[in-house]
Design a protein around this motif. Structure first.
Motif, PDB file in Angstrom:
ATOM      1  N   ALA A 143      -2.735  12.150  -5.415  1.00 39.70           N
ATOM      2  CA  ALA A 143      -3.913  11.742  -6.213  1.00 39.70           C
ATOM      3  C   ALA A 143      -3.957  10.506  -6.879  1.00 39.70           C
ATOM      4  N   ILE A 144      -3.373   9.522  -6.176  1.00 34.01           N
ATOM      5  CA  ILE A 144      -3.032   8.063  -6.959  1.00 34.01           C
ATOM      6  C   ILE A 144      -3.926   7.000  -5.860  1.00 34.01           C
ATOM      7  N   ALA A 145      -4.714   6.192  -6.435  1.00 36.77           N
ATOM      8  CA  ALA A 145      -5.415   5.135  -5.520  1.00 36.77           C
ATOM      9  C   ALA A 145      -4.256   4.123  -5.359  1.00 36.77           C
ATOM     10  N   PHE A 146      -4.452   3.200  -4.249  1.00 37.94           N
ATOM     11  CA  PHE A 146      -3.447   2.199  -3.771  1.00 37.94           C
ATOM     12  C   PHE A 146      -4.124   0.940  -3.646  1.00 37.94           C
ATOM     13  N   ARG A 147      -3.389   0.012  -4.164  1.00 39.41           N
ATOM     14  CA  ARG A 147      -4.017  -1.672  -4.366  1.00 39.41           C
ATOM     15  C   ARG A 147      -2.630  -2.250  -3.708  1.00 39.41           C
ATOM     16  N   PRO A 148      -2.273  -2.256  -2.510  1.00 34.40           N
ATOM     17  CA  PRO A 148      -1.251  -2.897  -2.150  1.00 34.40           C
ATOM     18  C   PRO A 148      -0.897  -4.104  -2.286  1.00 34.40           C
ATOM     19  N   HIS A 149       0.349  -4.660  -2.432  1.00 41.55           N
ATOM     20  CA  HIS A 149       0.796  -6.007  -2.672  1.00 41.55           C
ATOM     21  C   HIS A 149       0.833  -6.839  -1.408  1.00 41.55           C
ATOM     22  N   ALA A 150      -0.265  -7.747  -1.139  1.00 38.07           N
ATOM     23  CA  ALA A 150      -0.257  -8.240   0.012  1.00 38.07           C
ATOM     24  C   ALA A 150       0.496  -9.611  -0.043  1.00 38.07           C
ATOM     25  N   LYS A 151       1.341 -10.104  -0.854  1.00 39.38           N
ATOM     26  CA  LYS A 151       2.321 -10.797  -0.723  1.00 39.38           C
ATOM     27  C   LYS A 151       3.467 -10.403   0.329  1.00 39.38           C
ATOM     28  N   THR A 152       3.546  -9.210   0.632  1.00 36.86           N
ATOM     29  CA  THR A 152       4.441  -8.730   1.750  1.00 36.86           C
ATOM     30  C   THR A 152       3.912  -9.397   2.859  1.00 36.86           C
ATOM     31  N   HIS A 153       2.762  -9.709   3.229  1.00 34.34           N
ATOM     32  CA  HIS A 153       2.540 -10.053   4.568  1.00 34.34           C
ATOM     33  C   HIS A 153       1.683 -11.488   4.533  1.00 34.34           C
ATOM     34  N   LYS A 154       1.048 -11.669   3.754  1.00 36.96           N
ATOM     35  CA  LYS A 154       0.010 -12.859   3.358  1.00 36.96           C
ATOM     36  C   LYS A 154      -0.926 -13.125   4.484  1.00 36.96           C
ATOM     37  N   ILE A 155      -1.310 -11.890   5.007  1.00 39.15           N
ATOM     38  CA  ILE A 155      -2.251 -11.841   6.396  1.00 39.15           C
ATOM     39  C   ILE A 155      -3.378 -11.219   5.969  1.00 39.15           C
ATOM     40  N   PRO A 156      -4.640 -12.019   5.883  1.00 42.14           N
ATOM     41  CA  PRO A 156      -6.177 -11.365   5.806  1.00 42.14           C
ATOM     42  C   PRO A 156      -6.506 -10.327   6.639  1.00 42.14           C
ATOM     43  N   GLU A 157      -6.056 -10.390   7.941  1.00 41.56           N
ATOM     44  CA  GLU A 157      -6.478  -9.352   8.846  1.00 41.56           C
ATOM     45  C   GLU A 157      -5.704  -8.057   8.651  1.00 41.56           C
ATOM     46  N   LEU A 158      -4.492  -8.060   8.262  1.00 43.40           N
ATOM     47  CA  LEU A 158      -3.678  -7.045   7.705  1.00 43.40           C
ATOM     48  C   LEU A 158      -4.171  -6.467   6.256  1.00 43.40           C
ATOM     49  N   ALA A 159      -4.798  -7.299   5.427  1.00 39.21           N
ATOM     50  CA  ALA A 159      -5.077  -6.479   4.272  1.00 39.21           C
ATOM     51  C   ALA A 159      -6.459  -6.028   4.433  1.00 39.21           C
ATOM     52  N   LYS A 160      -7.277  -6.266   5.484  1.00 39.19           N
ATOM     53  CA  LYS A 160      -8.594  -5.611   5.719  1.00 39.19           C
ATOM     54  C   LYS A 160      -8.374  -4.312   6.439  1.00 39.19           C
ATOM     55  N   LEU A 161      -7.382  -4.326   7.188  1.00 36.19           N
ATOM     56  CA  LEU A 161      -6.738  -3.053   7.542  1.00 36.19           C
ATOM     57  C   LEU A 161      -6.444  -2.172   6.602  1.00 36.19           C
ATOM     58  N   GLN A 162      -5.814  -2.612   5.592  1.00 37.87           N
ATOM     59  CA  GLN A 162      -5.307  -1.874   4.147  1.00 37.87           C
ATOM     60  C   GLN A 162      -6.554  -1.251   3.783  1.00 37.87           C
ATOM     61  N   LEU A 163      -7.729  -2.100   3.570  1.00 41.09           N
ATOM     62  CA  LEU A 163      -8.914  -1.544   2.892  1.00 41.09           C
ATOM     63  C   LEU A 163      -9.402  -0.448   3.754  1.00 41.09           C
ATOM     64  N   GLU A 164      -9.371  -0.740   5.146  1.00 38.63           N
ATOM     65  CA  GLU A 164     -10.063   0.105   6.017  1.00 38.63           C
ATOM     66  C   GLU A 164      -9.474   1.727   5.919  1.00 38.63           C
ATOM     67  N   HIS A 165      -8.141   1.476   5.424  1.00 39.23           N
ATOM     68  CA  HIS A 165      -7.369   2.730   5.262  1.00 39.23           C
ATOM     69  C   HIS A 165      -7.506   3.140   3.885  1.00 39.23           C
ATOM     70  N   GLY A 166      -8.433   2.628   3.063  1.00 41.71           N
ATOM     71  CA  GLY A 166      -8.642   3.559   1.577  1.00 41.71           C
ATOM     72  C   GLY A 166      -8.149   2.523   0.466  1.00 41.71           C
ATOM     73  N   ALA A 167      -7.600   1.440   0.444  1.00 42.68           N
ATOM     74  CA  ALA A 167      -6.897   0.732  -0.602  1.00 42.68           C
ATOM     75  C   ALA A 167      -8.200   0.104  -1.469  1.00 42.68           C
ATOM     76  N   ILE A 168      -8.104   0.081  -2.624  1.00 43.30           N
ATOM     77  CA  ILE A 168      -9.332   0.082  -3.560  1.00 43.30           C
ATOM     78  C   ILE A 168      -9.288  -1.622  -3.856  1.00 43.30           C
ATOM     79  N   GLY A 169      -8.485  -2.293  -3.391  1.00 42.55           N
ATOM     80  CA  GLY A 169      -8.417  -3.789  -3.748  1.00 42.55           C
ATOM     81  C   GLY A 169      -6.961  -4.026  -3.294  1.00 42.55           C
ATOM     82  N   ILE A 170      -6.569  -5.337  -3.574  1.00 47.00           N
ATOM     83  CA  ILE A 170      -5.201  -5.842  -2.811  1.00 47.00           C
ATOM     84  C   ILE A 170      -4.497  -6.289  -4.496  1.00 47.00           C
TER      85      ILE A 170
END
Length: 355
Positions: free
Chosen positions: A33-60
């Motif tokens: 029951a926690i939202a997630f806002r993943p740290h995208a410095k891990t990958h620095k790749i916009p395409e991957l961040a968009k996949l994270q958003l598609e999987h429910g991330a509320i932002g990055i």
């Protein structure tokens, strides 16, 4: 395109494993029951961040204004810079430009840095999160000292969005699970003080990949990032299995003697990170018992359990860096692998955006 059609070494992401990791994290956060806002410095790749958003991330989450500029240009419109910033007029102008296309939140951990932000930003829609030290002892104020910062935000008419912490001591295997307890205790102390003084705490942000299994639902969001790709550190911390690791470096065996091989990938593509508790400089994706025992700039020494299991000269193997965040930052692009072949390339678009 086959893996052997590209000159080695190069960095690659297994798309199926990545998708599995993204879905697993979504389900884990849903259960917690926690939202997630993943740290995208891990990958620095916009395409991957968009996949994270598609999987429910509320932002990055990101580290720098430069990274934010890249991701906002790519269309991502809710970004938290999870560190205190000391703004120059130029940096303030850059933040202001970002707010035209995205919700921007930044960290603050002292009245002095808040005063700096107020002076350089002026009237702004930038929001602020107060960072709390929960045991990592990097940045962050004591949970007992938050009121002065919150009051300074109110005095300047700036938006107080909530509190955050980083349980970075979860990267110590001896206190990995304790870190989740520590972050809740620190945030609770801070929030009790703030709410007693009449401040509304909308967001309680924390979490890390090593502590992801024990993150408490006291948090409203988690910022774990390495879960996407995995690395040798997470393997040795027990956070992921070998089959969960999505990023590797494709490299060629260029020398062999008995159970030991030399490959053409070194610290300039894998990075040189090695935690005190790590059992090597990296691992091998196809052999849980193999270890990278030495690292040069362009070569690595890999020791296998025996000569029979060691690969032949000229054979391609996939090695796993200790720290994925630094390894990704060493390359301009990564190959995306699906069904054993390269199907596309992703640009590491935020590489080198350190300011």
């Amino acid at each position: 395109m086959g893996l052997d059609e590209i000159d080695t070494p190069y960095t690659a992401i297994d798309l199926a494993r990545l998708q599995t990791n993204l879905e697993r994290h979504r389900l884990r956060c849903q259960t917690q029951a926690i939202a997630f806002r993943p740290h995208a410095k891990t990958h620095k790749i916009p395409e991957l961040a968009k996949l994270q958003l598609e999987h429910g991330a509320i932002g990055i989450t990101l580290a720098t204004i430069g990274e934010a500029e890249v991701f906002v240009d790519a269309g991502i419109d809710d970004i938290f810079l999870a560190y205190p910033l000391w703004l120059t007029p130029h940096k303030a102008d850059r933040l202001g430009a970002l707010t035209k296309n995205a919700r921007i939140t930044i960290g603050v951990d002292s009245v002095a840095s808040l005063e700096n932000s107020a002076q350089t930003l002026g009237a702004t829609s930038v929001e602020f999160m107060i960072e709390i030290d929960s045991g990592h002892h990097r940045s962050g104020t004591s949970p007992n000292d938050v009121l002065a910062i919150a009051q300074a935000l109110a005095d300047h008419g700036l938006t107080f969005a909530g509190v955050f912490t980083y349980p970075g001591h979860s990267y110590n295997p001896e206190v990995k699970d304790q870190a989740s307890i520590d972050e809740v205790e620190a945030l609770t102390t801070a929030c009790d003080a703030l709410e007693s003084a009449g401040f509304e705490v909308k967001v309680k942000s924390g979490g890390s990949t090593p502590s992801s299994q024990t993150t408490s639902d006291y948090l409203s969001e988690t910022r774990a990032g390495v879960y996407t790709l995995g690395d040798a550190q997470q393997l040795e911390l027990g956070t992921c299995g070998l089959d969960d690791i999505a990023l590797s470096v494709i490299t060629t065996v260029v020398s062999k003697r008995g159970d030991t091989v030399i490959v053409d990938a070194g610290s300039k593509i894998m990075a040189a990170d090695k935690a005190p508790w790590a059992t090597g400089h990296g691992r091998v994706l196809a052999n849980i018992d193999a270890r990278i025992t030495a690292m040069s700039e362009h070569h690595a020494t890999v020791v296998y359990p025996d000569e029979h299991s060691a690969p032949a000269l000229g054979e391609l193997i996939q090695v796993v860096p200790n720290h994925v965040c630094n390894a990704v930052n060493l390359v301009d692009q990564v190959a995306v692998i699906e069904d054993g072949g390269i199907v596309q390339w992703w640009s590491v678009a935020a590489r080198g955006k350190n300011s």
